[in-house]
Design an enzyme around this catalytic site. Structure first.
Site, PDB file in Angstrom:
ATOM      1  N   TYR A 176      79.212  49.971  45.129  1.00  9.76           N
ATOM      2  CA  TYR A 176      78.614  49.223  44.017  1.00  9.76           C
ATOM      3  C   TYR A 176      77.833  48.006  44.522  1.00  9.76           C
ATOM      4  O   TYR A 176      78.288  47.293  45.418  1.00  9.76           O
ATOM      5  CB  TYR A 176      79.682  48.767  43.028  1.00  9.76           C
ATOM      6  CG  TYR A 176      80.247  49.859  42.152  1.00  9.76           C
ATOM      7  CD1 TYR A 176      79.675  51.141  42.112  1.00  9.76           C
ATOM      8  CD2 TYR A 176      81.341  49.622  41.335  1.00  9.76           C
ATOM      9  CE1 TYR A 176      80.189  52.122  41.297  1.00  9.76           C
ATOM     10  CE2 TYR A 176      81.864  50.616  40.508  1.00  9.76           C
ATOM     11  CZ  TYR A 176      81.290  51.863  40.503  1.00  9.76           C
ATOM     12  OH  TYR A 176      81.801  52.852  39.691  1.00  9.76           O
ATOM     13  N   GLY A 190      74.195  52.486  27.478  1.00 10.17           N
ATOM     14  CA  GLY A 190      73.397  51.662  26.568  1.00 10.17           C
ATOM     15  C   GLY A 190      72.450  52.442  25.688  1.00 10.17           C
ATOM     16  O   GLY A 190      71.868  51.885  24.750  1.00 10.17           O
ATOM     17  N   ARG A 191      72.299  53.744  25.950  1.00  9.83           N
ATOM     18  CA  ARG A 191      71.346  54.542  25.170  1.00  9.83           C
ATOM     19  C   ARG A 191      71.745  54.656  23.707  1.00  9.83           C
ATOM     20  O   ARG A 191      70.889  54.828  22.836  1.00  9.83           O
ATOM     21  CB  ARG A 191      71.199  55.932  25.790  1.00  9.83           C
ATOM     22  CG  ARG A 191      70.441  55.949  27.120  1.00  9.83           C
ATOM     23  CD  ARG A 191      70.348  57.347  27.684  1.00  9.83           C
ATOM     24  NE  ARG A 191      71.667  57.865  28.014  1.00  9.83           N
ATOM     25  CZ  ARG A 191      72.070  59.112  27.796  1.00  9.83           C
ATOM     26  NH1 ARG A 191      71.248  59.978  27.217  1.00  9.83           N
ATOM     27  NH2 ARG A 191      73.285  59.494  28.133  1.00  9.83           N
ATOM     28  N   LEU A 192      73.051  54.562  23.426  1.00 11.82           N
ATOM     29  CA  LEU A 192      73.482  54.604  22.033  1.00 11.82           C
ATOM     30  C   LEU A 192      72.855  53.473  21.218  1.00 11.82           C
ATOM     31  O   LEU A 192      72.632  53.599  20.018  1.00 11.82           O
ATOM     32  CB  LEU A 192      75.007  54.509  21.950  1.00 11.82           C
ATOM     33  CG  LEU A 192      75.796  55.815  22.105  1.00 11.82           C
ATOM     34  CD1 LEU A 192      77.281  55.527  22.134  1.00 11.82           C
ATOM     35  CD2 LEU A 192      75.454  56.799  20.995  1.00 11.82           C
ATOM     36  N   GLY A 211      78.839  41.977  31.728  1.00 11.08           N
ATOM     37  CA  GLY A 211      79.311  40.667  32.134  1.00 11.08           C
ATOM     38  C   GLY A 211      79.447  39.706  30.971  1.00 11.08           C
ATOM     39  O   GLY A 211      79.775  38.533  31.173  1.00 11.08           O
TER      40      GLY A 211
END
Length: 305
Positions: free
Chosen positions: A61, A221-223, A271
């Site tokens: 990450y 986040g597409r929702l 965050g």
């Protein structure tokens, strides 16, 4: 519908094993948050105050940098370590200036790499143990006996408390679980990606009494943002349920996921403590069966047959 809780409960991912907070804070994007170390400490403390004590990492990450960022926060506030659970993953080798020996992106689930990666994570995090170590992706060259050997060695040496996998099929999970007890399988699942409900992933885990962890529960986040007609209709259905129940959109999505009998444990990816709080609120929300199936119908684009 019950009232939303303000403190996140805990869950045992298997009957005789690891306990995590019901919502796990995902650290994948921590490098993008551009937080000074004091803000990282504050964010961890705010999560703990909500009852979110489990933090999800992987060696790769942030181009191999997020574990170091998190470790700086733990060094700044050493008392945090005994109040949290740290999850990490290994098994992917990225081409990176931070790993100049890597010439091609590939998987490596050899004993040597698993052990070396876990030890590197410990150094970067500044801790003496990982609460949970996962194999990040199935490896075509994966030898189940070798993976079990590496896991067993790390547990014997006290460097890793519990072990598991990520993105494994039901058969892959069960094959490795026969060799070493696995605490979870972390998989992608959301109203935009429902495959684990229908490819036996969740059924197999429920049968074994093992709770899956869930990455990308909000569809990356597409929702919220996609203009795709299918997602627009799905978003409207979820929003209608949220409005009627007096809950946030995100809380309804998390509640929809956690309603499954396999006891999924979703990860957040933000965050913003407000986003973590919305996920925690979902632990106190019970969807009516009709509302749950309305979301499934919208997600799949057709009625159940």
């Amino acid at each position: 519908m019950s009232q939303a809780s303000t403190t996140c409960p805990r869950i045992a991912t298997r009957r005789d094993g690891l306990e995590l907070s019901r919502i796990v804070a995902g650290m994948w994007r921590m490098g993008e948050w551009k937080m000074p170390v004091s803000s990282r400490v504050a964010f961890i403390e705010e999560c703990i105050a909500l009852g979110v004590t489990s933090f999800d990492h992987a060696d790769i990450y942030g181009d191999y940098g997020v574990e170091t960022l998190f470790g700086e926060a733990l060094r700044e506030r050493p008392s945090l370590r005994d109040r949290i659970e740290i999850v990490s993953k290994c098994g992917i080798k990225l081409v990176s200036s931070n790993r100049p020996a890597h010439t091609i992106q590939h998987y490596d689930t050899s004993v040597e790499h698993i052990v070396a990666s876990a030890e590197a994570s410990l150094r970067q995090l500044g801790t003496d143990r990982l609460d949970l170590l996962l194999i990040h992706r199935p490896d075509p060259l994966m030898n189940f006996d070798e993976v079990a050997e590496a896991f067993t060695r790390l547990q014997r040496d006290g460097k890793v408390r519990h072990v598991g996998v990520s993105n494994f099929t039901r058969h892959q999970f069960e094959a490795l679980n026969r060799r070493v007890p696995l605490a979870t399988n972390q998989v992608e699942f959301s109203p935009l990606h429902t495959a684990p409900m229908f490819d036996e992933t969740f059924d197999g885990l429920q049968d074994l009494g093992v709770a899956p962890m869930i990455w990308s529960p909000l569809g990356g986040g597409r929702l919220f943002t996609s203009s795709d007609p299918h997602i627009v209709k799905l978003r409207a259905t979820i929003q209608d349920v949220a409005d009627r129940l007096g809950q946030s959109f995100a809380s309804v999505v998390f509640a929809w996921i956690m309603a499954l009998p396999s006891r999924p444990v979703p990860l957040t990816g933000s965050g913003r403590i407000e986003s973590v709080a919305a996920a925690v609120a979902a632990t106190g929300v019970t969807l009516a069966r009709d509302d749950w199936f309305a979301i499934l119908r919208a997600a799949r684009g057709h009625e159940v047959a």
